[in-house]
Write a protein that holds these residues in place. Structure first.
Motif, PDB file in Angstrom:
ATOM      1  N   PHE A 162       0.838  -1.201   0.000  1.00 27.18           N
ATOM      2  CA  PHE A 162       0.000   0.000   0.000  1.00 27.18           C
ATOM      3  C   PHE A 162       0.873   1.251   0.000  1.00 27.18           C
ATOM      4  O   PHE A 162       0.581   2.231  -0.702  1.00 27.18           O
ATOM      5  N   GLN A 163       1.950   1.220   0.788  1.00 30.39           N
ATOM      6  CA  GLN A 163       2.876   2.353   0.832  1.00 30.39           C
ATOM      7  C   GLN A 163       3.537   2.579  -0.527  1.00 30.39           C
ATOM      8  O   GLN A 163       3.706   3.719  -0.979  1.00 30.39           O
ATOM      9  N   GLN A 164       3.879   1.485  -1.192  1.00 26.59           N
ATOM     10  CA  GLN A 164       4.506   1.594  -2.515  1.00 26.59           C
ATOM     11  C   GLN A 164       3.520   2.159  -3.532  1.00 26.59           C
ATOM     12  O   GLN A 164       3.896   2.956  -4.405  1.00 26.59           O
ATOM     13  N   ALA A 165       2.246   1.732  -3.413  1.00 21.50           N
ATOM     14  CA  ALA A 165       1.218   2.259  -4.317  1.00 21.50           C
ATOM     15  C   ALA A 165       1.027   3.757  -4.093  1.00 21.50           C
ATOM     16  O   ALA A 165       0.851   4.527  -5.047  1.00 21.50           O
ATOM     17  N   THR A 166       1.070   4.169  -2.829  1.00 19.45           N
ATOM     18  CA  THR A 166       0.931   5.590  -2.499  1.00 19.45           C
ATOM     19  C   THR A 166       2.086   6.386  -3.102  1.00 19.45           C
ATOM     20  O   THR A 166       1.899   7.482  -3.645  1.00 19.45           O
ATOM     21  N   LYS A 167       3.289   5.799  -3.036  1.00 12.52           N
ATOM     22  CA  LYS A 167       4.476   6.456  -3.607  1.00 12.52           C
ATOM     23  C   LYS A 167       4.328   6.590  -5.116  1.00 12.52           C
ATOM     24  O   LYS A 167       4.653   7.640  -5.689  1.00 12.52           O
ATOM     25  N   SER A 168       3.841   5.535  -5.765  1.00 13.06           N
ATOM     26  CA  SER A 168       3.646   5.571  -7.210  1.00 13.06           C
ATOM     27  C   SER A 168       2.583   6.595  -7.596  1.00 13.06           C
ATOM     28  O   SER A 168       2.680   7.265  -8.626  1.00 13.06           O
ATOM     29  N   TRP A 169       1.553   6.692  -6.753  1.00  8.38           N
ATOM     30  CA  TRP A 169       0.461   7.636  -7.015  1.00  8.38           C
ATOM     31  C   TRP A 169       0.962   9.070  -6.928  1.00  8.38           C
ATOM     32  O   TRP A 169       0.481   9.956  -7.623  1.00  8.38           O
ATOM     33  N   GLY A 170       1.950   9.293  -6.049  1.00  5.07           N
ATOM     34  CA  GLY A 170       2.540  10.627  -5.933  1.00  5.07           C
ATOM     35  C   GLY A 170       1.912  11.491  -4.864  1.00  5.07           C
ATOM     36  O   GLY A 170       2.400  12.584  -4.569  1.00  5.07           O
ATOM     37  N   SER A 171       0.834  11.023  -4.271  1.00  4.17           N
ATOM     38  CA  SER A 171       0.174  11.751  -3.189  1.00  4.17           C
ATOM     39  C   SER A 171      -0.732  10.767  -2.463  1.00  4.17           C
ATOM     40  O   SER A 171      -0.724   9.567  -2.764  1.00  4.17           O
ATOM     41  N   LYS A 172      -1.521  11.256  -1.514  1.00  2.00           N
ATOM     42  CA  LYS A 172      -2.416  10.377  -0.785  1.00  2.00           C
ATOM     43  C   LYS A 172      -3.395   9.714  -1.743  1.00  2.00           C
ATOM     44  O   LYS A 172      -3.965  10.358  -2.625  1.00  2.00           O
ATOM     45  N   LEU A 173      -3.567   8.402  -1.584  1.00  2.00           N
ATOM     46  CA  LEU A 173      -4.479   7.664  -2.463  1.00  2.00           C
ATOM     47  C   LEU A 173      -5.923   8.110  -2.249  1.00  2.00           C
ATOM     48  O   LEU A 173      -6.270   8.648  -1.184  1.00  2.00           O
ATOM     49  N   PRO A 174      -6.790   7.881  -3.246  1.00  2.00           N
ATOM     50  CA  PRO A 174      -8.200   8.284  -3.136  1.00  2.00           C
ATOM     51  C   PRO A 174      -8.895   7.651  -1.931  1.00  2.00           C
ATOM     52  O   PRO A 174      -8.430   6.651  -1.373  1.00  2.00           O
ATOM     53  N   ASP A 175     -10.025   8.205  -1.571  1.00  2.00           N
ATOM     54  CA  ASP A 175     -10.783   7.744  -0.400  1.00  2.00           C
ATOM     55  C   ASP A 175     -11.125   6.260  -0.485  1.00  2.00           C
ATOM     56  O   ASP A 175     -11.077   5.551   0.520  1.00  2.00           O
ATOM     57  N   ILE A 176     -11.467   5.770  -1.687  1.00  2.00           N
ATOM     58  CA  ILE A 176     -11.839   4.363  -1.825  1.00  2.00           C
ATOM     59  C   ILE A 176     -10.668   3.451  -1.453  1.00  2.00           C
ATOM     60  O   ILE A 176     -10.859   2.371  -0.882  1.00  2.00           O
ATOM     61  N   SER A 177      -9.447   3.891  -1.747  1.00  2.00           N
ATOM     62  CA  SER A 177      -8.268   3.108  -1.393  1.00  2.00           C
ATOM     63  C   SER A 177      -8.055   3.101   0.115  1.00  2.00           C
ATOM     64  O   SER A 177      -7.684   2.070   0.698  1.00  2.00           O
ATOM     65  N   GLN A 178      -8.293   4.232   0.744  1.00  2.00           N
ATOM     66  CA  GLN A 178      -8.151   4.305   2.203  1.00  2.00           C
ATOM     67  C   GLN A 178      -9.188   3.405   2.885  1.00  2.00           C
ATOM     68  O   GLN A 178      -8.885   2.711   3.863  1.00  2.00           O
ATOM     69  N   ARG A 179     -10.414   3.400   2.348  1.00  2.00           N
ATOM     70  CA  ARG A 179     -11.458   2.554   2.929  1.00  2.00           C
ATOM     71  C   ARG A 179     -11.166   1.071   2.685  1.00  2.00           C
ATOM     72  O   ARG A 179     -11.474   0.219   3.529  1.00  2.00           O
ATOM     73  N   THR A 180     -10.564   0.763   1.537  1.00  2.00           N
ATOM     74  CA  THR A 180     -10.164  -0.617   1.261  1.00  2.00           C
ATOM     75  C   THR A 180      -9.071  -1.054   2.230  1.00  2.00           C
ATOM     76  O   THR A 180      -9.092  -2.188   2.737  1.00  2.00           O
ATOM     77  N   TYR A 181      -8.136  -0.165   2.506  1.00  2.00           N
ATOM     78  CA  TYR A 181      -7.065  -0.444   3.469  1.00  2.00           C
ATOM     79  C   TYR A 181      -7.666  -0.814   4.822  1.00  2.00           C
ATOM     80  O   TYR A 181      -7.291  -1.822   5.437  1.00  2.00           O
ATOM     81  N   ASP A 182      -8.601   0.007   5.297  1.00  2.00           N
ATOM     82  CA  ASP A 182      -9.238  -0.252   6.591  1.00  2.00           C
ATOM     83  C   ASP A 182      -9.978  -1.591   6.594  1.00  2.00           C
ATOM     84  O   ASP A 182      -9.943  -2.334   7.580  1.00  2.00           O
ATOM     85  N   ALA A 183     -10.652  -1.904   5.471  1.00  2.00           N
ATOM     86  CA  ALA A 183     -11.404  -3.169   5.367  1.00  2.00           C
ATOM     87  C   ALA A 183     -10.462  -4.361   5.391  1.00  2.00           C
ATOM     88  O   ALA A 183     -10.756  -5.389   6.024  1.00  2.00           O
ATOM     89  N   VAL A 184      -9.322  -4.252   4.722  1.00  2.00           N
ATOM     90  CA  VAL A 184      -8.344  -5.347   4.703  1.00  2.00           C
ATOM     91  C   VAL A 184      -7.804  -5.601   6.103  1.00  2.00           C
ATOM     92  O   VAL A 184      -7.723  -6.756   6.551  1.00  2.00           O
ATOM     93  N   VAL A 185      -7.432  -4.538   6.807  1.00  2.00           N
ATOM     94  CA  VAL A 185      -6.899  -4.688   8.174  1.00  2.00           C
ATOM     95  C   VAL A 185      -7.938  -5.353   9.079  1.00  2.00           C
ATOM     96  O   VAL A 185      -7.613  -6.272   9.850  1.00  2.00           O
ATOM     97  N   LYS A 186      -9.188  -4.932   8.956  1.00  2.00           N
ATOM     98  CA  LYS A 186     -10.262  -5.502   9.769  1.00  2.00           C
ATOM     99  C   LYS A 186     -10.457  -6.984   9.468  1.00  2.00           C
ATOM    100  O   LYS A 186     -10.624  -7.804  10.381  1.00  2.00           O
ATOM    101  N   LYS A 187     -10.425  -7.361   8.192  1.00  2.00           N
ATOM    102  CA  LYS A 187     -10.635  -8.762   7.809  1.00  2.00           C
ATOM    103  C   LYS A 187      -9.446  -9.644   8.204  1.00  2.00           C
ATOM    104  O   LYS A 187      -9.626 -10.807   8.576  1.00  2.00           O
ATOM    105  N   PHE A 188      -8.240  -9.102   8.136  1.00  2.00           N
ATOM    106  CA  PHE A 188      -7.070  -9.849   8.585  1.00  2.00           C
ATOM    107  C   PHE A 188      -7.155 -10.111  10.088  1.00  2.00           C
ATOM    108  O   PHE A 188      -6.830 -11.203  10.560  1.00  2.00           O
ATOM    109  N   ASP A 189      -7.578  -9.102  10.849  1.00  2.00           N
ATOM    110  CA  ASP A 189      -7.706  -9.267  12.301  1.00  2.00           C
ATOM    111  C   ASP A 189      -8.748 -10.329  12.641  1.00  2.00           C
ATOM    112  O   ASP A 189      -8.549 -11.151  13.539  1.00  2.00           O
ATOM    113  N   ALA A 190      -9.858 -10.314  11.901  1.00  2.00           N
ATOM    114  CA  ALA A 190     -10.917 -11.300  12.145  1.00  2.00           C
ATOM    115  C   ALA A 190     -10.432 -12.699  11.812  1.00  2.00           C
ATOM    116  O   ALA A 190     -10.724 -13.669  12.530  1.00  2.00           O
TER     117      ALA A 190
END
Length: 206
Positions: A162-190
């Motif tokens: 995700f950090q590498q994708a953010t670097k490639s994007w050149g700035s903070k990723l769009p909101d949908i990417s941030q929400r996907t990040y949160d969903a992935v972390v939640k599902k990994f924890d579960a």
């Protein structure tokens, strides 16, 4: 030397000779097996990995399908963007320039491309939060042999990506990417904690 002495000496040496012959035979068999393994290129080495290799073998088709599907979708997206940028006279030097171009927002799209993009990132779309986070978790499970003890290690790999994708994007990723990040972390924890929702869970709640 008497006949009895000769017979006695012969009898005494027979067990040792027999044991030596058997040991030599076993060594020959082992050497032949080792040579055969080397010739075939198959060498067994005991591994300390906790990955369930039997699971990975049985699910190799799933791993291949997930990768092929993802590669196909990314290739499709890149093709659309390349065509769009060429029409606008902008050349793509590499993948990073493509993402930075998109992040800049200095472009226009046709109605059909816009409609397809909106469908892809909708709640039920291929690139939507749920489907994307589910694919990431499914891929992690397939790679780990569905071993939840590997969850933290694989989640760390996701975060690095995700950090590498953010670097490639050149700035903070769009909101949908941030929400996907949160969903992935939640599902990994579960997954790690054994609290994932299954079809049975939904049936019980109903």
């Amino acid at each position: 030397m008497s006949v009895n002495a000769i017979n006695h000496a012969s009898y005494a040496s027979t067990p040792n000779a027999s044991a030596a012959a058997k040991a030599s035979e076993k060594e020959t068999v082992k050497e032949a097996a080792d040579n055969k393994a080397k010739e075939s290129g198959v060498v067994y080495e005991k591994s300390s990995s906790t990955v369930n290799t039997d699971y990975v073998r049985k699910n190799s088709a799933l791993i291949s399908k997930l990768k092929a599907d993802s590669d196909s979708r990314v290739s499709q997206l890149r093709g659309i963007v390349e065509q769009m940028m060429k029409k606008q006279g902008t050349a793509i030097g590499n993948a990073d320039s493509m993402w930075r171009f998109l992040a800049g927002g200095n472009f226009t799209v046709s109605a059909d491309v816009k409609a397809q993009a909106q469908a892809d990132i909708a709640d039920d779309g291929y690139w939507g939060v749920e489907q994307t986070s589910d694919r990431i978790l499914d891929f992690a499970k397939a790679l780990s042999g569905s071993n939840p003890e590997k969850a933290d290690e694989l989640l760390a790999a996701f975060k690095k990506g995700f950090q590498q994708a953010t670097k490639s994007w050149g700035s903070k990723l769009p909101d949908i990417s941030q929400r996907t990040y949160d969903a992935v972390v939640k599902k990994f924890d579960a997954w790690k904690n054994g609290t994932e929702k299954t079809d049975d869970n939904f049936a019980d709640e109903a």
